[in-house]
Design a protein around this motif. Structure first.
Motif, mmCIF file in Angstrom:
data_model
loop_
_atom_site.group_PDB
_atom_site.id
_atom_site.type_symbol
_atom_site.label_atom_id
_atom_site.label_comp_id
_atom_site.label_asym_id
_atom_site.label_seq_id
_atom_site.Cartn_x
_atom_site.Cartn_y
_atom_site.Cartn_z
ATOM 1 N N ASP A 71 -10.179 0.852 -62.519
ATOM 2 C CA ASP A 71 -10.573 2.132 -63.026
ATOM 3 C C ASP A 71 -9.254 2.294 -64.057
ATOM 4 N N ILE A 72 -9.287 1.673 -65.207
ATOM 5 C CA ILE A 72 -8.130 1.338 -66.012
ATOM 6 C C ILE A 72 -7.739 2.646 -66.725
ATOM 7 N N GLY A 73 -6.757 2.529 -67.364
ATOM 8 C CA GLY A 73 -6.041 3.769 -68.066
ATOM 9 C C GLY A 73 -4.980 4.687 -67.292
ATOM 10 N N VAL A 74 -4.860 5.653 -67.861
ATOM 11 C CA VAL A 74 -3.827 6.486 -67.243
ATOM 12 C C VAL A 74 -4.484 7.707 -66.064
ATOM 13 N N SER A 75 -3.585 8.042 -65.214
ATOM 14 C CA SER A 75 -4.085 8.768 -64.060
ATOM 15 C C SER A 75 -3.855 10.163 -64.692
ATOM 16 N N SER A 76 -4.375 11.523 -64.051
ATOM 17 C CA SER A 76 -3.967 12.773 -64.513
ATOM 18 C C SER A 76 -2.454 12.987 -64.395
ATOM 19 N N PRO A 77 -2.064 12.482 -62.883
ATOM 20 C CA PRO A 77 -0.446 12.887 -62.952
ATOM 21 C C PRO A 77 0.353 12.254 -63.854
ATOM 22 N N GLN A 78 0.035 11.343 -64.460
ATOM 23 C CA GLN A 78 0.740 10.466 -65.430
ATOM 24 C C GLN A 78 0.931 11.258 -66.689
ATOM 25 N N ILE A 79 -0.367 11.853 -67.072
ATOM 26 C CA ILE A 79 -0.564 12.563 -68.235
ATOM 27 C C ILE A 79 0.054 13.881 -68.095
ATOM 28 N N ASP A 80 0.057 14.573 -67.009
ATOM 29 C CA ASP A 80 0.364 15.968 -66.910
ATOM 30 C C ASP A 80 1.699 16.138 -66.757
ATOM 31 N N ASP A 81 2.585 15.223 -66.209
ATOM 32 C CA ASP A 81 3.946 15.402 -66.051
ATOM 33 C C ASP A 81 4.657 15.214 -67.304
ATOM 34 N N SER B 133 -12.756 2.591 -76.501
ATOM 35 C CA SER B 133 -13.738 1.693 -77.046
ATOM 36 C C SER B 133 -13.027 0.346 -77.146
ATOM 37 N N LEU B 134 -11.632 0.153 -77.105
ATOM 38 C CA LEU B 134 -10.813 -0.974 -77.164
ATOM 39 C C LEU B 134 -10.916 -1.682 -76.043
ATOM 40 N N GLU B 135 -10.821 -0.882 -74.874
ATOM 41 C CA GLU B 135 -11.007 -1.411 -73.484
ATOM 42 C C GLU B 135 -12.409 -2.127 -73.203
ATOM 43 N N ASP B 136 -13.242 -0.964 -73.476
ATOM 44 C CA ASP B 136 -14.601 -1.483 -73.116
ATOM 45 C C ASP B 136 -15.268 -2.546 -73.854
ATOM 46 N N ARG B 137 -14.840 -2.677 -75.064
ATOM 47 C CA ARG B 137 -15.160 -3.842 -75.956
ATOM 48 C C ARG B 137 -14.820 -5.355 -75.324
ATOM 49 N N ILE B 138 -13.287 -5.374 -74.600
ATOM 50 C CA ILE B 138 -12.958 -6.549 -74.072
ATOM 51 C C ILE B 138 -13.869 -6.641 -72.823
ATOM 52 N N VAL B 139 -14.156 -5.561 -71.853
ATOM 53 C CA VAL B 139 -14.574 -5.851 -70.703
ATOM 54 C C VAL B 139 -16.225 -6.226 -71.044
ATOM 55 N N LYS B 140 -16.922 -5.520 -71.878
ATOM 56 C CA LYS B 140 -18.259 -6.136 -72.583
ATOM 57 C C LYS B 140 -18.300 -7.418 -72.969
ATOM 58 N N GLN B 141 -17.337 -7.945 -73.797
ATOM 59 C CA GLN B 141 -17.306 -9.244 -74.299
ATOM 60 C C GLN B 141 -17.052 -10.294 -73.165
ATOM 61 N N PHE B 142 -16.253 -9.852 -72.333
ATOM 62 C CA PHE B 142 -15.951 -10.891 -71.250
ATOM 63 C C PHE B 142 -17.215 -10.970 -70.258
ATOM 64 N N ILE B 143 -17.590 -9.892 -69.805
ATOM 65 C CA ILE B 143 -19.028 -10.061 -69.210
ATOM 66 C C ILE B 143 -20.320 -10.753 -69.881
ATOM 67 N N THR B 144 -20.306 -10.572 -70.995
ATOM 68 C CA THR B 144 -21.366 -11.233 -72.151
ATOM 69 C C THR B 144 -20.949 -12.797 -72.183
ATOM 70 N N THR B 145 -19.814 -13.072 -72.392
ATOM 71 C CA THR B 145 -19.406 -14.511 -72.565
ATOM 72 C C THR B 145 -19.754 -15.216 -71.239
ATOM 73 N N HIS B 146 -19.455 -14.743 -70.073
ATOM 74 C CA HIS B 146 -19.755 -15.521 -68.886
ATOM 75 C C HIS B 146 -20.970 -15.266 -68.377
ATOM 76 N N SER B 147 -21.832 -14.584 -68.914
ATOM 77 C CA SER B 147 -23.503 -14.452 -68.327
ATOM 78 C C SER B 147 -24.159 -14.791 -69.226
ATOM 79 N N ILE C 85 -16.946 4.590 -69.172
ATOM 80 C CA ILE C 85 -18.102 3.689 -69.129
ATOM 81 C C ILE C 85 -17.814 2.779 -68.093
ATOM 82 N N MET C 86 -18.634 2.576 -67.061
ATOM 83 C CA MET C 86 -18.511 1.607 -65.942
ATOM 84 C C MET C 86 -19.419 0.544 -66.169
ATOM 85 N N ARG C 87 -18.886 -0.588 -66.197
ATOM 86 C CA ARG C 87 -19.638 -1.830 -66.261
ATOM 87 C C ARG C 87 -19.655 -2.763 -64.869
ATOM 88 N N VAL C 88 -20.827 -3.132 -64.500
ATOM 89 C CA VAL C 88 -20.782 -3.918 -63.314
ATOM 90 C C VAL C 88 -21.116 -5.258 -63.573
#
Ligand SMILES: C[S@@+](CC[C@H](N)C(=O)[O-])C[C@H]1O[C@@H](n2cnc3c(N)ncnc32)[C@H](O)[C@@H]1O
Length: 311
Positions: free
Chosen positions: A104-114, A247-261, A302-305
């Motif tokens: 569940d990538i990225g920052v958490s709310s405690p990180q942003i809010d502190d 979108s920068l993260e999702d693009r990496i995840v999407k490409q990775f899953i597409t490449t290997h499937s 966006i969650m990819r499985v």
């Protein structure tokens, strides 16, 4: 003080169901497996996962952030362990040992809010932005000596900011005139003075802050490494569940899953069997309108499985 900043877990049931279920039911033996929560945060996903495990099940959590790791110490459950490591270190787990991996990538709310963590242009604080405050350089330290060309490239690539050049020049000029920037407030003001137009409702500094955060934490490189490592640690049938927020993260995840499937034939040996697939895509899920209304930070999720094949 820190305890007042909570994290509202995004796609909580959806993510845990994706790790555990075939349709509405858990698949056979799901509750006895070993799972990885690669981004513990405040443990929303981890706690629900633990509640679904049998006494034989295991949950290994990772987080770079020492405050997240300190929170995890409060989970007194022999099935649970926490590692203060970047998730690229997943590669150290035994091969084919993991039934499901959640990121569940990225920052958490405690990180942003502190304000002391320096992630947000909304509060004034030290310009840090490191998720792991025990190592590496803060954004202020990096900006104190970085080349103009590197600052420009980071803002352009990771912020997708069309005013990257003028912002980087303003940072370099300010450094020469009055010394390096040391606070979030100074950076936000400098960007606002440089970028006169912006999408409605967006702070002029949004893209620059995003860029520096991604760069200083090597977020995209570590994501790519962790995805590669998932192929080694997931057992056949094991699930990969990744929630991303831009979108920068999702693009990496999407490409990775597409490449290997995708079946890949070697053109030099046209009659040979295609390269075996390593993943099977199980689709993508976005938060529903009720979740977004209750937690606006879920808006861009966006969650990819995907499922590891037995190749
Ligand atoms: C969105 S939060 C996770 C929230 C969590 N699922 C929950 O329900 O509380 C992301 C977390 O991942 C951590 N993180 C980000 N990049 C990381 C990396 N490369 N390695 C380990 N942890 C990372 C951050 O420190 C943060 O705590």
């Amino acid at each position: 003080m820190e305890a007042t900043w909570n994290h509202a877990t995004v796609l909580l049931n959806e993510a845990v169901d994706a790790l555990f279920n075939d349709g509405p039911q858990a698949f056979a033996g799901a509750e006895d497996g070993t799972y990885v929560d690669a981004t513990f945060g405040r443990g929303g996903h981890s706690r629900l996962l633990l509640s679904r495990l049998s006494p034989q099940g295991r949950l290994i959590a990772f987080d770079k952030d020492p405050q997240a790791v300190a929170h995890a110490q409060s989970i007194a459950d022999p099935r649970f362990s926490i590692r203060h490591q970047g998730f690229a270190q997943l590669s150290e787990l035994p091969p084919a040992s993991v039934s499901g991996l959640l990121m569940d990538i990225g920052v958490s709310s405690p990180q942003i809010d502190d304000p002391q963590r320096g992630f947000s242009f909304r509060f004034d604080g030290p310009l840090d932005m490191r998720m792991d405050t025990t190592r590496g350089q803060s954004v202020a330290q990096w900006l104190a000596t970085a080349e103009l060309s590197q600052i420009t490239e980071v803002i352009r690539e990771y912020g997708e900011e069309r005013y990257a050049g003028p912002i980087a020049k303003a940072i370099a000029a300010r450094r020469q005139e009055r010394g390096p920037i040391s606070t979030t407030g100074e950076l936000a003001q400098l960007v606002a003075d440089t970028v006169k137009t912006r999408e409605p409702g967006q702070n002029p500094a949004t893209r620059t802050f995003q860029a520096f955060r991604i760069f200083i934490n090597a977020e995209l490189e570590e994501l790519q490494q962790a995805l590669e490592a998932s192929l080694h640690v997931l057992q056949p049938g094991g699930r990969l569940v990744v929630i991303s927020f831009h979108s920068l993260e999702d693009r990496i995840v999407k490409q990775f899953i597409t490449t290997h499937s995708r079946e890949v034939y070697d053109r030099r040996t046209p009659f040979a069997a295609p390269r075996p697939l390593k993943l099977r895509s199980l689709g993508r899920i976005r938060p529903g309108s009720a979740e977004v209304a209750a937690n606006p930070r879920a808006r861009s999720a966006i969650m990819r499985v995907a499922q590891r094949t037995d190749a």
